[in-house]
Design a protein around this motif. Structure first.
Motif, PDB file in Angstrom:
ATOM      1  N   GLU A   1      -1.753  -6.098  -5.747  1.00 28.55           N
ATOM      2  CA  GLU A   1      -1.441  -5.624  -4.469  1.00 28.55           C
ATOM      3  C   GLU A   1      -0.037  -5.083  -4.232  1.00 28.55           C
ATOM      4  OE1 GLU A   1      -2.873  -8.772  -1.609  1.00 28.55           O
ATOM      5  OE2 GLU A   1      -4.808  -8.409  -2.282  1.00 28.55           O
ATOM      6  N   ARG A   2       0.430  -4.518  -5.362  1.00 21.74           N
ATOM      7  CA  ARG A   2       1.750  -3.605  -5.257  1.00 21.74           C
ATOM      8  C   ARG A   2       1.482  -2.415  -5.083  1.00 21.74           C
ATOM      9  NH1 ARG A   2       5.001  -5.750 -10.615  1.00 21.74           N
ATOM     10  NH2 ARG A   2       6.109  -3.853  -9.890  1.00 21.74           N
ATOM     11  N   TRP A   3       0.952  -2.024  -3.690  1.00 20.85           N
ATOM     12  CA  TRP A   3       0.385  -0.899  -3.360  1.00 20.85           C
ATOM     13  C   TRP A   3       1.323   0.513  -3.344  1.00 20.85           C
ATOM     14  CZ3 TRP A   3      -4.448  -0.688  -4.028  1.00 20.85           C
ATOM     15  CH2 TRP A   3      -5.117  -1.705  -3.686  1.00 20.85           C
ATOM     16  N   PRO A   4       2.509   0.271  -3.142  1.00 20.12           N
ATOM     17  CA  PRO A   4       3.477   1.345  -3.270  1.00 20.12           C
ATOM     18  C   PRO A   4       3.808   2.007  -4.709  1.00 20.12           C
ATOM     19  CG  PRO A   4       4.387   0.115  -1.779  1.00 20.12           C
ATOM     20  CD  PRO A   4       3.242  -0.762  -2.424  1.00 20.12           C
ATOM     21  N   GLU A   5       3.635   0.764  -5.767  1.00 19.70           N
ATOM     22  CA  GLU A   5       3.552   1.267  -7.136  1.00 19.70           C
ATOM     23  C   GLU A   5       2.347   1.622  -7.595  1.00 19.70           C
ATOM     24  OE1 GLU A   5       4.485  -1.640  -5.784  1.00 19.70           O
ATOM     25  OE2 GLU A   5       6.322  -2.331  -6.956  1.00 19.70           O
ATOM     26  N   ALA A   6       1.250   1.243  -6.981  1.00 22.61           N
ATOM     27  CA  ALA A   6      -0.164   1.893  -7.427  1.00 22.61           C
ATOM     28  C   ALA A   6      -0.351   3.113  -6.982  1.00 22.61           C
ATOM     29  CB  ALA A   6      -1.228   0.881  -6.735  1.00 22.61           C
ATOM     30  N   LEU A   7       0.229   3.288  -5.906  1.00 23.20           N
ATOM     31  CA  LEU A   7      -0.049   4.743  -5.227  1.00 23.20           C
ATOM     32  C   LEU A   7       0.559   5.825  -6.193  1.00 23.20           C
ATOM     33  CD1 LEU A   7      -0.907   6.629  -3.150  1.00 23.20           C
ATOM     34  CD2 LEU A   7       1.012   6.080  -1.585  1.00 23.20           C
ATOM     35  N   LYS A   8       1.819   5.527  -6.660  1.00 21.36           N
ATOM     36  CA  LYS A   8       2.705   6.300  -7.332  1.00 21.36           C
ATOM     37  C   LYS A   8       2.115   6.578  -8.685  1.00 21.36           C
ATOM     38  CE  LYS A   8       7.126   5.524  -5.297  1.00 21.36           C
ATOM     39  NZ  LYS A   8       8.209   4.634  -5.249  1.00 21.36           N
TER      40      LYS A   8
END
Length: 181
Positions: free
Chosen positions: A55-62
């Motif tokens: 659930e580390r969404w900003p990193e997942a998005l990148k």
């Protein structure tokens, strides 16, 4: 002995900590591999899915952005990217996330994440019949005894119930002032 029972009770915590350590080590390896080989789409996929799992969404998005650039025809990457986009946008699926979902389902009509997101979007838009169809397709792809399959079946049944109730609702009279606005 009581001492061995207490020691045994702590074993799951120790096992959980070891598993978490191992997972974090795998994430670090994936980060290193993506940095060392930025053209390796597989490394970016692994990294994106790992970040999403945590659930580390900003990193997942990148990471999904990099992966989709490298593997634009991979349905699971597109639907994962859609999920990360939606979560970054207050869980709103309308717009760019649904464009990615439609692309994913055009490539692979059985992409489970794509079907799940399409069903959720249809449900949020109150298109219950469409939501029911997506949930039904998704349910058919899952192991029937899994808790996830049971949840999807319940969602399908709820969407179908709501669709039937909407279809049974009487239409407003032709001369209704609300209808003529």
């Amino acid at each position: 002995s009581p001492a061995s029972l207490v020691a045994g009770a702590k074993a799951p915590d120790a096992a959980m900590a070891a598993a978490e350590h191992d997972f974090m080590q795998l994430v670090r390896q994936a980060e290193e591999k993506a940095r060392a080989h930025p053209e390796d789409g597989g490394a970016w996929i692994l990294l994106a899915k790992s970040y999403a799992f945590m659930e580390r969404w900003p990193e997942a998005l990148k990471a999904y952005e990099k992966a989709t650039g490298l593997l634009p025809q991979d349905a699971s990457v597109l639907s994962g990217y859609a999920e990360a986009l939606a979560i970054a946008n207050n869980r709103v699926l309308t717009g760019a996330p649904m464009e990615r979902v439609r692309q994913a389902l055009a490539i692979d009509p059985d992409d489970t994440k794509g079907l799940e997101l399409a069903a959720i979007h249809a449900y949020q838009e109150r298109n219950f019949a469409e939501a029911g169809l997506y949930f039904k397709r998704l349910h058919q792809l899952l192991p029937p005894e899994s808790p996830y399959a049971r949840d999807i079946l319940a969602s399908q049944q709820e969407a179908e119930r709501l669709a039937a109730s909407a279809a049974a609702a009487p239409l407003p009279p032709a001369g209704d002032s609300a209808a003529s606005v």
